[in-house]
Motif scaffolding. Structure first.
Motif, PDB file in Angstrom:
ATOM      1  N   ILE A  28       0.859  -1.181   0.000  1.00 19.03           N
ATOM      2  CA  ILE A  28       0.000   0.000   0.000  1.00 19.03           C
ATOM      3  C   ILE A  28       0.900   1.237   0.000  1.00 19.03           C
ATOM      4  N   ASP A  29       0.593   2.191  -0.870  1.00 18.58           N
ATOM      5  CA  ASP A  29       1.449   3.354  -1.049  1.00 18.58           C
ATOM      6  C   ASP A  29       1.505   4.267   0.170  1.00 18.58           C
ATOM      7  N   ILE A  30       2.713   4.721   0.476  1.00 19.67           N
ATOM      8  CA  ILE A  30       2.962   5.877   1.335  1.00 19.67           C
ATOM      9  C   ILE A  30       3.990   6.741   0.621  1.00 19.67           C
ATOM     10  N   HIS A  31       4.412   7.812   1.251  1.00 17.32           N
ATOM     11  CA  HIS A  31       5.368   8.757   0.673  1.00 17.32           C
ATOM     12  C   HIS A  31       4.899   9.183  -0.715  1.00 17.32           C
ATOM     13  N   ASP A  32       3.654   9.621  -0.774  1.00 17.82           N
ATOM     14  CA  ASP A  32       3.010   9.885  -2.055  1.00 17.82           C
ATOM     15  C   ASP A  32       2.489  11.316  -2.201  1.00 17.82           C
ATOM     16  N   ALA A  33       2.791  12.203  -1.260  1.00 18.29           N
ATOM     17  CA  ALA A  33       2.244  13.562  -1.324  1.00 18.29           C
ATOM     18  C   ALA A  33       2.794  14.349  -2.504  1.00 18.29           C
ATOM     19  N   LEU A  34       3.965  13.984  -2.997  1.00 18.03           N
ATOM     20  CA  LEU A  34       4.566  14.698  -4.122  1.00 18.03           C
ATOM     21  C   LEU A  34       4.155  14.106  -5.469  1.00 18.03           C
ATOM     22  N   LEU A  35       3.393  13.030  -5.445  1.00 21.45           N
ATOM     23  CA  LEU A  35       2.974  12.358  -6.666  1.00 21.45           C
ATOM     24  C   LEU A  35       1.667  12.969  -7.166  1.00 21.45           C
ATOM     25  N   THR A  36       1.688  13.514  -8.358  1.00 18.92           N
ATOM     26  CA  THR A  36       0.488  14.165  -8.872  1.00 18.92           C
ATOM     27  C   THR A  36      -0.547  13.136  -9.329  1.00 18.92           C
ATOM     28  N   ASP A  37      -1.782  13.571  -9.422  1.00 23.14           N
ATOM     29  CA  ASP A  37      -2.849  12.688  -9.892  1.00 23.14           C
ATOM     30  C   ASP A  37      -2.588  12.207 -11.321  1.00 23.14           C
ATOM     31  N   LEU A  38      -1.928  13.033 -12.135  1.00 24.80           N
ATOM     32  CA  LEU A  38      -1.606  12.621 -13.500  1.00 24.80           C
ATOM     33  C   LEU A  38      -0.665  11.420 -13.519  1.00 24.80           C
ATOM     34  N   ALA A  39       0.240  11.351 -12.539  1.00 18.70           N
ATOM     35  CA  ALA A  39       1.236  10.279 -12.526  1.00 18.70           C
ATOM     36  C   ALA A  39       0.737   9.007 -11.860  1.00 18.70           C
ATOM     37  N   ARG A  40      -0.271   9.111 -11.026  1.00 16.51           N
ATOM     38  CA  ARG A  40      -0.706   7.950 -10.246  1.00 16.51           C
ATOM     39  C   ARG A  40      -1.067   6.733 -11.103  1.00 16.51           C
ATOM     40  N   PRO A  41      -1.817   6.891 -12.198  1.00 13.60           N
ATOM     41  CA  PRO A  41      -2.135   5.694 -13.001  1.00 13.60           C
ATOM     42  C   PRO A  41      -0.906   4.993 -13.559  1.00 13.60           C
ATOM     43  N   ILE A  42       0.147   5.765 -13.860  1.00 10.89           N
ATOM     44  CA  ILE A  42       1.376   5.152 -14.361  1.00 10.89           C
ATOM     45  C   ILE A  42       2.022   4.307 -13.278  1.00 10.89           C
ATOM     46  N   TYR A  43       2.134   4.863 -12.088  1.00 10.59           N
ATOM     47  CA  TYR A  43       2.715   4.126 -10.965  1.00 10.59           C
ATOM     48  C   TYR A  43       1.864   2.918 -10.610  1.00 10.59           C
ATOM     49  N   ASP A  44       0.541   3.100 -10.581  1.00 14.29           N
ATOM     50  CA  ASP A  44      -0.353   1.994 -10.254  1.00 14.29           C
ATOM     51  C   ASP A  44      -0.166   0.839 -11.238  1.00 14.29           C
ATOM     52  N   LYS A  45      -0.107   1.151 -12.521  1.00 18.81           N
ATOM     53  CA  LYS A  45       0.003   0.110 -13.538  1.00 18.81           C
ATOM     54  C   LYS A  45       1.344  -0.606 -13.465  1.00 18.81           C
ATOM     55  N   GLN A  46       2.426   0.176 -13.362  1.00 17.88           N
ATOM     56  CA  GLN A  46       3.738  -0.452 -13.408  1.00 17.88           C
ATOM     57  C   GLN A  46       4.037  -1.259 -12.150  1.00 17.88           C
ATOM     58  N   ILE A  47       3.717  -0.704 -10.979  1.00 17.44           N
ATOM     59  CA  ILE A  47       3.959  -1.460  -9.742  1.00 17.44           C
ATOM     60  C   ILE A  47       3.011  -2.644  -9.669  1.00 17.44           C
ATOM     61  N   GLY A  48       1.754  -2.432 -10.049  1.00 20.50           N
ATOM     62  CA  GLY A  48       0.790  -3.522 -10.002  1.00 20.50           C
ATOM     63  C   GLY A  48       1.125  -4.645 -10.952  1.00 20.50           C
ATOM     64  N   THR A  49       1.641  -4.308 -12.138  1.00 21.62           N
ATOM     65  CA  THR A  49       1.963  -5.333 -13.134  1.00 21.62           C
ATOM     66  C   THR A  49       3.275  -6.036 -12.818  1.00 21.62           C
ATOM     67  N   LEU A  50       4.274  -5.271 -12.387  1.00 24.74           N
ATOM     68  CA  LEU A  50       5.620  -5.818 -12.238  1.00 24.74           C
ATOM     69  C   LEU A  50       5.992  -6.195 -10.808  1.00 24.74           C
ATOM     70  N   GLY A  51       5.249  -5.708  -9.819  1.00 22.86           N
ATOM     71  CA  GLY A  51       5.616  -5.941  -8.429  1.00 22.86           C
ATOM     72  C   GLY A  51       5.320  -7.332  -7.909  1.00 22.86           C
ATOM     73  N   ARG A  52       4.483  -8.075  -8.637  1.00 22.10           N
ATOM     74  CA  ARG A  52       4.167  -9.469  -8.284  1.00 22.10           C
ATOM     75  C   ARG A  52       3.460  -9.603  -6.948  1.00 22.10           C
ATOM     76  N   THR A  53       2.662  -8.601  -6.602  1.00 22.55           N
ATOM     77  CA  THR A  53       1.853  -8.690  -5.398  1.00 22.55           C
ATOM     78  C   THR A  53       0.631  -7.808  -5.569  1.00 22.55           C
ATOM     79  N   ASP A  54      -0.292  -7.881  -4.639  1.00 22.01           N
ATOM     80  CA  ASP A  54      -1.469  -7.023  -4.653  1.00 22.01           C
ATOM     81  C   ASP A  54      -1.034  -5.616  -4.265  1.00 22.01           C
ATOM     82  N   HIS A  55      -1.170  -4.672  -5.180  1.00 21.80           N
ATOM     83  CA  HIS A  55      -0.732  -3.304  -4.933  1.00 21.80           C
ATOM     84  C   HIS A  55      -1.921  -2.362  -4.965  1.00 21.80           C
TER      85      HIS A  55
END
Length: 218
Positions: free
Chosen positions: A180-207
């Motif tokens: 579950i994400d923390i340290h995310d206050a500097l992450l804009t809403d525009l970038a969140r879907p990119i991070y969600d997709k890449q970590i969710g696809t490549l992280g090999r766990t429920d993200h």
């Protein structure tokens, strides 16, 4: 390796790296820093601070929590404890890597020693992470891998000291049941879907991520 049956905790996400954990009517708060809500520590029985940077440690927020509950206590590293001990004698405890303690019904293990490298020219400070009830791990500002399985990893998703490939590899190495994400206050809403997709696809766990104020059972 994933942890076996986790203990029951309720996690409430606060802004940036601050979280609240509740169990049996008791509350533990980690890193009520300057980006978190003004009352982030109010109502806490236990407060944990990973390091001295202002987005994780705010003296005013901690004082508000300590004053609201005369039985509340803080566990943290020396650089933070030294700033608070005189004001709250006997209620501020210094811990480091390898220490374990019980507080308000929570069992806590301390892992890690140094903040991640921001730049080679910037001296590294001390940073510790907290494993709560053998289940949830909050690493602060480091990619510390505990020496035992983790069920829920609080994931520092975006910081001046990391890049997404490191975040993904960290999730893979810890191998939690979920991250579950923390340290995310500097992450804009525009970038969140990119991070969600890449970590969710490549992280090999429920993200996933929580909006500040949202809660989930662990």
């Amino acid at each position: 390796m994933n942890a076996a049956n986790p203990v029951h905790l309720t996690l409430t996400k606060k802004t940036h790296s601050c979280i609240r954990l509740e169990k049996d009517g008791r509350t533990l708060v980690i890193d009520p820093g300057g980006f978190s809500e003004q009352d982030a520590a109010v109502g806490a029985d236990v407060m944990l601070v990973t390091h001295e940077h202002a987005d994780h440690f705010d003296e005013g927020r901690l004082r508000a929590g300590m004053e609201a509950n005369p039985a509340a206590e803080i566990w943290t590293l020396r650089s933070v404890a030294d700033q608070l001990s005189a004001a709250f004698p006997g209620r501020v405890h210094t811990v480091g890597h390898g220490d374990t303690f019980s507080a308000a019904g929570f069992e806590v293990q301390v892992h890690g020693e140094l903040h991640a490298v921001i730049h080679p020219d910037i001296p590294r400070i001390t940073n510790i992470g907290f494993l709560v009830d053998g289940s949830l791990f909050h690493p602060g500002d480091a990619l510390t891998v505990p020496e035992q399985p983790v069920d829920t990893l609080m994931l520092p998703v975006m910081a001046p000291w990391n890049k997404i490939s490191e975040v993904i590899d960290y999730v893979r190495e810890v191998a939690p049941r979920r991250a579950i994400d923390i340290h995310d206050a500097l992450l804009t809403d525009l970038a969140r879907p990119i991070y969600d997709k890449q970590i969710g696809t490549l992280g090999r766990t429920d993200h996933g991520r929580l909006t500040p104020g949202d809660s989930t059972g662990l």
